[in-house]
Motif scaffolding. Structure first.
Motif, PDB file in Angstrom:
ATOM      1  N   ASP A  20       4.859  20.969  -6.210  1.00  0.00           N
ATOM      2  CA  ASP A  20       5.505  21.281  -4.759  1.00  0.00           C
ATOM      3  C   ASP A  20       6.329  20.556  -4.709  1.00  0.00           C
ATOM      4  O   ASP A  20       6.604  20.600  -3.730  1.00  0.00           O
ATOM      5  CB  ASP A  20       3.888  20.583  -4.087  1.00  0.00           C
ATOM      6  N   ARG A  21       7.850  20.348  -5.658  1.00  0.00           N
ATOM      7  CA  ARG A  21       8.504  19.649  -5.126  1.00  0.00           C
ATOM      8  C   ARG A  21       9.563  20.658  -5.554  1.00  0.00           C
ATOM      9  O   ARG A  21      10.242  21.004  -6.338  1.00  0.00           O
ATOM     10  CB  ARG A  21       9.029  18.572  -6.296  1.00  0.00           C
ATOM     11  N   ALA A  22       9.807  21.051  -4.284  1.00  0.00           N
ATOM     12  CA  ALA A  22      11.020  22.356  -3.815  1.00  0.00           C
ATOM     13  C   ALA A  22      12.181  21.879  -4.246  1.00  0.00           C
ATOM     14  O   ALA A  22      12.277  21.178  -4.957  1.00  0.00           O
ATOM     15  CB  ALA A  22      11.033  22.664  -2.319  1.00  0.00           C
ATOM     16  N   TRP A  69       0.707  14.219   4.791  1.00  0.00           N
ATOM     17  CA  TRP A  69       1.002  14.871   3.256  1.00  0.00           C
ATOM     18  C   TRP A  69       0.376  15.091   2.328  1.00  0.00           C
ATOM     19  O   TRP A  69       0.103  16.319   2.049  1.00  0.00           O
ATOM     20  CB  TRP A  69       2.539  14.186   2.360  1.00  0.00           C
ATOM     21  N   TYR A  70      -0.486  13.981   1.693  1.00  0.00           N
ATOM     22  CA  TYR A  70      -1.659  13.642   1.063  1.00  0.00           C
ATOM     23  C   TYR A  70      -2.493  13.293   2.091  1.00  0.00           C
ATOM     24  O   TYR A  70      -2.392  12.572   2.098  1.00  0.00           O
ATOM     25  CB  TYR A  70      -1.103  13.237  -0.789  1.00  0.00           C
ATOM     26  N   GLY A  71      -4.106  13.704   1.680  1.00  0.00           N
ATOM     27  CA  GLY A  71      -4.972  12.632   1.875  1.00  0.00           C
ATOM     28  C   GLY A  71      -5.032  13.195   3.323  1.00  0.00           C
ATOM     29  O   GLY A  71      -5.428  12.160   3.341  1.00  0.00           O
ATOM     30  N   ILE A 120       1.114  -1.180  -0.414  1.00  0.00           N
ATOM     31  CA  ILE A 120      -0.102  -0.026   0.448  1.00  0.00           C
ATOM     32  C   ILE A 120       0.535   1.275   0.258  1.00  0.00           C
ATOM     33  O   ILE A 120       1.785   1.072   1.001  1.00  0.00           O
ATOM     34  CB  ILE A 120      -1.354  -0.496   1.233  1.00  0.00           C
ATOM     35  N   ASN A 121       0.582   2.298  -1.033  1.00  0.00           N
ATOM     36  CA  ASN A 121       1.282   3.372  -1.145  1.00  0.00           C
ATOM     37  C   ASN A 121       0.274   4.408  -0.151  1.00  0.00           C
ATOM     38  O   ASN A 121      -0.424   4.666  -1.133  1.00  0.00           O
ATOM     39  CB  ASN A 121       1.737   4.055  -2.449  1.00  0.00           C
ATOM     40  N   LYS A 122       0.435   5.057   0.555  1.00  0.00           N
ATOM     41  CA  LYS A 122      -0.539   6.051   1.073  1.00  0.00           C
ATOM     42  C   LYS A 122       0.493   6.916   2.303  1.00  0.00           C
ATOM     43  O   LYS A 122       1.290   6.771   2.498  1.00  0.00           O
ATOM     44  CB  LYS A 122      -1.295   5.726   2.009  1.00  0.00           C
ATOM     45  N   TYR A 123      -0.181   8.293   1.707  1.00  0.00           N
ATOM     46  CA  TYR A 123       0.418   9.420   2.417  1.00  0.00           C
ATOM     47  C   TYR A 123      -0.216  10.229   3.217  1.00  0.00           C
ATOM     48  O   TYR A 123       0.086  11.555   3.029  1.00  0.00           O
ATOM     49  CB  TYR A 123       1.107  10.420   0.560  1.00  0.00           C
ATOM     50  N   TYR A 124      -0.715   9.758   3.852  1.00  0.00           N
ATOM     51  CA  TYR A 124      -2.220  10.253   5.200  1.00  0.00           C
ATOM     52  C   TYR A 124      -0.567  11.867   5.818  1.00  0.00           C
ATOM     53  O   TYR A 124       0.832  10.927   5.931  1.00  0.00           O
ATOM     54  CB  TYR A 124      -2.132   9.939   6.317  1.00  0.00           C
TER      55      TYR A 124
HETATM   56  C1  ADA Z   1       4.301   7.700  -4.996  1.00  0.00           C
HETATM   57  C2  ADA Z   1       5.255   7.548  -5.773  1.00  0.00           C
HETATM   58  C3  ADA Z   1       6.768   7.434  -5.936  1.00  0.00           C
HETATM   59  C4  ADA Z   1       6.298   9.388  -5.616  1.00  0.00           C
HETATM   60  C5  ADA Z   1       5.734   9.864  -4.028  1.00  0.00           C
HETATM   61  C6  ADA Z   1       5.220  11.208  -4.116  1.00  0.00           C
HETATM   62  O1  ADA Z   1       3.490   7.293  -4.126  1.00  0.00           O
HETATM   63  O2  ADA Z   1       4.605   6.167  -5.602  1.00  0.00           O
HETATM   64  O3  ADA Z   1       7.387   7.322  -6.403  1.00  0.00           O
HETATM   65  O4  ADA Z   1       6.274  10.270  -6.319  1.00  0.00           O
HETATM   66  O5  ADA Z   1       3.792   8.479  -4.573  1.00  0.00           O
HETATM   67  O6  ADA Z   1       6.763  11.191  -3.497  1.00  0.00           O
HETATM   68  O7  ADA Z   1       4.222  11.589  -4.189  1.00  0.00           O
END
Ligand code: ADA
Length: 570
Positions: A538-540, A442-444, A436-440
């Motif tokens: 958003d990639r500084a 950061w996102y969401g 699972i890829n999740k970014y609570y």
């Molecule tokens: C995703 C992706 C990564 C990277 C990450 C992010 O999950 O698989 O390669 O992009 O998000 O930093 O948002």
């Protein structure tokens, strides 16, 4: 260096690394007209292996480029020429004739040349790094997809009877350490008459099998050799037991290194040699601001040293096949690896997944990766894709031939993919392990969102009858710009990143149904912020700043936190 050990004791290897003639060709003139005419006027030098996007005037160049060198042949009349990484589409020309075409970038291209006269020969490579709708990866991707001949080029004179391949399969007796191995030794003859070739097989220098192969004039033959290892030392996490298998002919040889171990999944666990292992992992791009994808061995040693300090026992090769040298280091250090191909889906629409070209490219890449890496004990799972829209039937149908491609090459390792749709995913039943890829955080929403998400996901797995399948947290994290610290955890600060990663790890560790975590990411990586890539604004600094280290491998606050947590997990 391609491997950490010597793959041949008899066969001579020369690396064609060094300064090659180089010219970019933005209008693809060389293809339409004759490249011989185009080349000399535009020519400069480029070091092989390297990425042209590390040169300041070609920082963003995506497109066609030509490379040229002179190869001096010796007395042998047949040779093996191997490119270990040419990005994108590659065409290889030998004395003006096209001898190979390849699509990919991270798997080898092998050419066998016969009837070669002694003296100088011209070797030319056309490569095209353009990303579009049908490339792997798709044209929008969250890393910088460098161009160039990014890995070494090998040149080997071949004997009249030579080894094409040495493939080792084995079984470990249940509950024991007796290993039954079966090797397929593929031979090739360049002689005009039938020959009988005596073959010897060695295990760590001891002869374990002898036999003969009959090879037709100019033909090939595969011989099977079996041997048994009593009381074998098994490879495991933290116990990197390795064996060298060498096939020897009168004028040629080949060494493969292997570690014997058994991988199983079930009961929500990944087991190696019967024992469950908790994966303390990290995602690693093979990338650095000075070298791009052409990371030199010295830096790989440094990365390995850092991983060990971090207390890692697992690496995900995000998001493409990584160097054999790196996999050798993982083998030698008892660290497991998730190998995958560059299907990166967060911004990938469904149409390309329906294209036969994409399916064919993906299946071929999977097969090439597995053929190259099959003997590495560190590789414990094959990843088929990352974050494609697994809520859709199209993604389901796309996954089926990829799974078949993996299974046609290897039935011993589980198959995995990373989902970004844990609440709606319908592809789960197809694979052995789910990431699972999740970014609570950061996102969401807030980082505590992980708790509810995991609860719902485990319920969904039950609903799909996947009660036994191991679940990994394959990506989570937050951006922290190196050196950006303060008293409050401001977004984009090291403090904020640290807070998110720590809280997330504690949630995952408390969840009995999660059997491993892969922090996103090892080190900051360059991304592509060209105007059509607005989604990455958003990639500084033009970097994905979610590394535990910055791009020059300096640790951020979160590094020490993860280190303390990982080192405490038994
Ligand atoms: C995703 C992706 C990564 C990277 C990450 C992010 O999950 O698989 O390669 O992009 O998000 O930093 O948002």
């Amino acid at each position: 260096m391609i491997r950490t050990f010597q793959p041949h004791y008899i066969r001579k290897t020369q690396l064609l690394d060094g300064a090659w003639d180089f010219a970019i060709d933005p209008d693809d003139v060389g293809r339409k007209e004759r490249w011989e005419q185009y080349f000399p006027e535009n020519c400069r030098k480029a070091y092989v292996p390297s990425c042209w996007n590390n040169e300041s005037d070609l920082y963003e160049y995506e497109g066609v480029a030509w490379y040229r060198t002179t190869v001096h042949a010796g007395d042998a009349s047949q040779y093996r020429l191997a490119f270990h990484g040419v990005q994108g589409s590659a065409d290889i020309y030998w004395d003006g004739d096209k001898i190979a075409s390849h699509y990919g970038g991270f798997t080898p291209i092998e050419c066998i040349l016969s009837g070669v006269s002694p003296g100088p020969h011209e070797l030319v490579v056309r490569t095209d790094s353009t990303l579009d709708e049908l490339t792997l990866p798709y044209r929008i991707v969250d890393w910088f997809h460098y161009g160039g001949i990014t890995r070494s080029v090998e040149w080997q004179p071949l004997a009249d009877a030579a080894i094409d391949d040495l493939r080792i399969a084995y079984e470990i007796e249940e509950d024991g350490s007796r290993v039954e191995a079966a090797c397929a030794i593929a031979l090739r003859s360049f002689l005009p008459e039938e020959i009988v070739v005596p073959i010897r097989l060695e295990l760590d220098g001891e002869s374990v099998w002898n036999g003969d192969a009959v090879v037709a004039p100019g033909g090939s033959s595969v011989v099977e050799a079996r041997f048994t290892v009593e009381n074998a030392r098994l490879w495991n996490v933290g116990a990197p037991e390795l064996y060298y298998v060498r096939a020897v002919l009168p004028g040629d040889d080949r060494v493969e290194r292997i570690g014997f171990r058994r991988i199983e999944t079930g009961n929500k666990q990944i087991r190696i040699n019967g024992k469950p292992v908790y994966l303390k992992g990290i995602n690693r791009h093979e990338e650095h601001p000075e070298w791009g994808f052409a990371v030199p061995p010295k830096l790989m040693h440094k990365d390995m040293d850092i991983l060990k300090r971090l207390g890692c026992n697992a690496v995900r090769g995000s998001h493409y096949p990584q160097s054999p040298y790196w996999l050798d280091l993982l083998d030698e250090n008892g660290i497991v690896f998730w190998g995958e191909i560059p299907i990166w889906g967060a911004h990938l629409p469904l149409e390309p997944l329906q294209s036969p070209v994409v399916v064919e490219r993906a299946s071929t890449m999977l097969r090439e990766m597995i053929r190259r890496d099959r003997h590495h004990p560190c590789v414990i799972m094959w990843g088929i894709h990352n974050e494609i829209d697994t809520r859709s039937r199209i993604a389901y149908d796309f996954s089926v031939p990829l799974i078949e491609a993996v299974r046609s090459e290897d039935v011993t390792r589980p198959i995995v993919y990373a989902t970004m749709h844990p609440d709606e995913d319908i592809v789960l039943p197809l694979v052995d392990i789910v990431g699972i890829n999740k970014y609570y955080g950061w996102y969401g929403g807030d980082v505590s969102g992980f708790e509810g998400m995991l609860e719902r996901f485990h319920a969904r797995m039950e609903q799909f009858g996947c009660t036994d399948k191991p679940v990994l947290m394959s990506e989570f994290g937050a951006a922290g710009v190196f050196g950006e610290t303060g008293f409050e955890p401001r977004i984009f600060s090291e403090d904020y990143q640290n807070e998110v990663v720590e809280k997330a790890l504690r949630i995952f560790l408390a969840d009995k149904n999660v059997c491993g975590t892969f922090v996103w990411h090892f080190a900051d990586i360059r991304v592509n912020l060209r105007k059509e890539h607005l989604q990455f604004r958003d990639r500084a600094r033009s970097f994905n700043n979610k590394g535990l280290l910055n791009e020059y491998r300096k640790p951020k606050t979160a590094f020490r936190t993860v280190q303390a947590i990982y080192k405490n997990i038994p």
